[in-house]
Motif scaffolding. Structure first.
Motif, PDB file in Angstrom:
ATOM      1  N   SER A 152       0.640  -1.007  -0.152  1.00 47.44           N
ATOM      2  CA  SER A 152       0.030   0.109  -0.104  1.00 47.44           C
ATOM      3  C   SER A 152       1.085   1.034   0.393  1.00 47.44           C
ATOM      4  O   SER A 152       0.034   2.233  -0.712  1.00 47.44           O
ATOM      5  N   LEU A 153       2.064   1.289   0.293  1.00 46.35           N
ATOM      6  CA  LEU A 153       3.536   2.105   0.393  1.00 46.35           C
ATOM      7  C   LEU A 153       3.833   2.614  -0.625  1.00 46.35           C
ATOM      8  O   LEU A 153       4.645   3.381  -1.260  1.00 46.35           O
ATOM      9  N   GLY A 154       3.796   1.603  -1.523  1.00 42.49           N
ATOM     10  CA  GLY A 154       4.543   1.318  -2.733  1.00 42.49           C
ATOM     11  C   GLY A 154       5.583   1.601  -2.819  1.00 42.49           C
ATOM     12  O   GLY A 154       6.631   2.014  -3.534  1.00 42.49           O
ATOM     13  N   HIS A 155       6.531   0.470  -1.408  1.00 39.95           N
ATOM     14  CA  HIS A 155       7.897   0.636  -1.119  1.00 39.95           C
ATOM     15  C   HIS A 155       8.543  -1.050  -0.895  1.00 39.95           C
ATOM     16  O   HIS A 155       7.585  -1.891  -0.236  1.00 39.95           O
ATOM     17  N   LEU A 156       9.658  -1.548  -1.755  1.00 40.48           N
ATOM     18  CA  LEU A 156       9.978  -2.361  -0.969  1.00 40.48           C
ATOM     19  C   LEU A 156      10.534  -2.459   0.184  1.00 40.48           C
ATOM     20  O   LEU A 156      10.682  -1.059   0.949  1.00 40.48           O
ATOM     21  N   THR A 157      10.728  -4.081   0.582  1.00 43.69           N
ATOM     22  CA  THR A 157      10.545  -4.157   2.496  1.00 43.69           C
ATOM     23  C   THR A 157      12.371  -4.477   2.252  1.00 43.69           C
ATOM     24  O   THR A 157      12.445  -4.540   3.134  1.00 43.69           O
ATOM     25  N   TRP A 158      13.208  -4.416   1.181  1.00 43.57           N
ATOM     26  CA  TRP A 158      14.148  -5.062   1.084  1.00 43.57           C
ATOM     27  C   TRP A 158      15.192  -3.796   0.049  1.00 43.57           C
ATOM     28  O   TRP A 158      14.445  -3.259  -0.394  1.00 43.57           O
ATOM     29  N   GLU A 159      17.190  -3.915   0.739  1.00 42.83           N
ATOM     30  CA  GLU A 159      17.404  -2.394  -0.828  1.00 42.83           C
ATOM     31  C   GLU A 159      17.259  -3.064  -2.224  1.00 42.83           C
ATOM     32  O   GLU A 159      17.019  -4.150  -2.206  1.00 42.83           O
ATOM     33  N   LYS A 160      17.732  -2.193  -2.589  1.00 42.77           N
ATOM     34  CA  LYS A 160      17.189  -1.954  -3.947  1.00 42.77           C
ATOM     35  C   LYS A 160      18.672  -2.837  -4.260  1.00 42.77           C
ATOM     36  O   LYS A 160      19.463  -2.897  -4.418  1.00 42.77           O
ATOM     37  N   PRO A 161      18.279  -3.402  -5.459  1.00 41.70           N
ATOM     38  CA  PRO A 161      19.043  -4.476  -6.234  1.00 41.70           C
ATOM     39  C   PRO A 161      20.700  -4.383  -7.493  1.00 41.70           C
ATOM     40  O   PRO A 161      20.584  -3.068  -7.555  1.00 41.70           O
ATOM     41  N   LEU A 162      21.337  -4.637  -7.400  1.00 41.08           N
ATOM     42  CA  LEU A 162      22.432  -4.713  -8.403  1.00 41.08           C
ATOM     43  C   LEU A 162      22.151  -5.094  -9.602  1.00 41.08           C
ATOM     44  O   LEU A 162      20.934  -5.933  -9.543  1.00 41.08           O
ATOM     45  N   TYR A 163      21.665  -4.357 -10.558  1.00 38.41           N
ATOM     46  CA  TYR A 163      21.990  -4.801 -12.227  1.00 38.41           C
ATOM     47  C   TYR A 163      22.213  -6.403 -12.380  1.00 38.41           C
ATOM     48  O   TYR A 163      21.542  -6.706 -12.665  1.00 38.41           O
ATOM     49  N   SER A 164      23.150  -6.554 -12.284  1.00 37.94           N
ATOM     50  CA  SER A 164      23.439  -7.831 -12.386  1.00 37.94           C
ATOM     51  C   SER A 164      22.607  -8.751 -12.014  1.00 37.94           C
ATOM     52  O   SER A 164      22.939  -9.766 -12.412  1.00 37.94           O
TER      53      SER A 164
END
Ligand code: OOG
Ligand code: NI
Length: 309
Positions: A152-164
């Motif tokens: 509902s917040l539009g937020h990941l619960t984990w950090e953003k990953p690397l592109y690879s």
């Protein structure tokens, strides 16, 4: 449960509204199609179902999202298995008193939708893919307890990953890559076509209208997905793409969400009921594994990058 818990139902619907605004803000095609159908249909649309994706590992799977719906009166129904995609899914039916009564409005204020939640069978992935998925789910702390909040917040619960890392997952499972960058975001809403009022209630007419309005439909296995009994007919758009900034600063376009259409025909034992007396429970219920298998492809690279029709 819902009818003697009005405050609870208002809160529940508010959460669904928030999930929907995240979805509409990120997915211009879904927004444009909903606006188009709304204007045609005098602002009255019922949702057949909402869908979510999860990682089936360490409590991050179906249960992490299902708890919220179970707490607000939903009932767990059948399991669907997709061995080729290494996925399983469960669907949930809404509290009985909300299907026709309760919400008399449109969209999330209307009859409560079914819920379809799937999970990646992470144990069946290659070691490098498992390692990435475990790294991010573990990095989320107790994120598994807040799947509905994250959605509902539009937020990941984990950090953003690397592109690879995204690419590693995408090579093995496009579903896995999608879930890594979209998390618990609403994967799609589905318009219930048989509950529309105009000629668009016929899903074939709606498909034609959508395509003539310039939108692309998922053509995997044919645009119209029909269950073996002929009574559940589904189609979907190809997902919108969104520009995503990865942890290493690389910005790439990634698939986001899509919109689906479903027509449920009247069950044979009710075929003589006068049209005006037909209720949702007189119609084909549930989902269909072979159709769902193709609808999952709405976010695939092949469909998303397809040119023309
Ligand atoms: C779900 C695909 C299946 C249906 O209605 O059968 C589906 C997904 O893409 O996550 O939506
Ligand atoms: Ni669906």
């Amino acid at each position: 449960m819902m009818h003697n818990n009005k405050g609870g139902e208002d809160f529940f619907r508010g959460v669904l509204e928030s999930m929907q605004s995240v979805y509409l803000n990120r997915n211009p095609t879904a927004k444009a199609i909903l606006d188009l159908v709304h204007s045609f249909e005098n602002n009255s649309i019922c949702y057949d179902h909402l869908a979510f994706r999860t990682f089936g590992v360490n409590g991050y799977g179906i249960d992490s999202m299902a708890g919220f719906f179970l707490d607000y009166g939903y009932t767990q129904r059948e399991e669907l298995r997709f061995p080729g995609k290494k996925l399983r899914a469960l669907w949930f039916s809404p509290p009985a008193d909300s299907v026709s009564g309760g919400g008399s409005g449109s969209g999330m204020s209307g009859p409560l939708p079914r819920i379809f939640i799937s999970e990646l069978l992470v144990d069946q992935m290659s070691p490098p893919t498992q390692e990435i998925i475990r790294k991010y789910t573990e990095s989320s702390g107790n994120g598994k307890k807040y799947a509905a909040l994250a959605s509902s917040l539009g937020h990941l619960t984990w950090e953003k990953p690397l592109y690879s890392e995204f690419q590693q997952l995408a090579r093995e499972s496009e579903y896995a890559a999608w879930t890594l960058v979209n998390g618990h975001a609403l994967n799609h809403v589905t318009i219930s076509t048989h509950r529309l009022k105009t000629h668009l209630r016929d899903i074939k007419k709606l498909n034609q209208f959508i395509e003539e309005s310039g939108f692309r439909l998922n053509s995997e296995g044919g645009v119209l997905k029909v269950s073996p009994d002929g009574l559940l007919q589904q189609s979907s758009t190809v997902a919108d793409s969104i520009s995503f900034q990865f942890a290493d600063g690389i910005t790439e376009s990634v698939p986001c969400s899509y919109i689906e259409f479903a027509e449920r025909l009247v069950l044979p034992q009710y075929e003589n009921l006068p049209h005006t007396e037909v209720k949702e429970f007189h119609r084909r219920d549930g989902f269909e594994v072979a159709s769902a298998d193709k609808i999952f492809e709405s976010t695939s690279k092949e469909q998303v990058s397809r040119v023309g029709s």
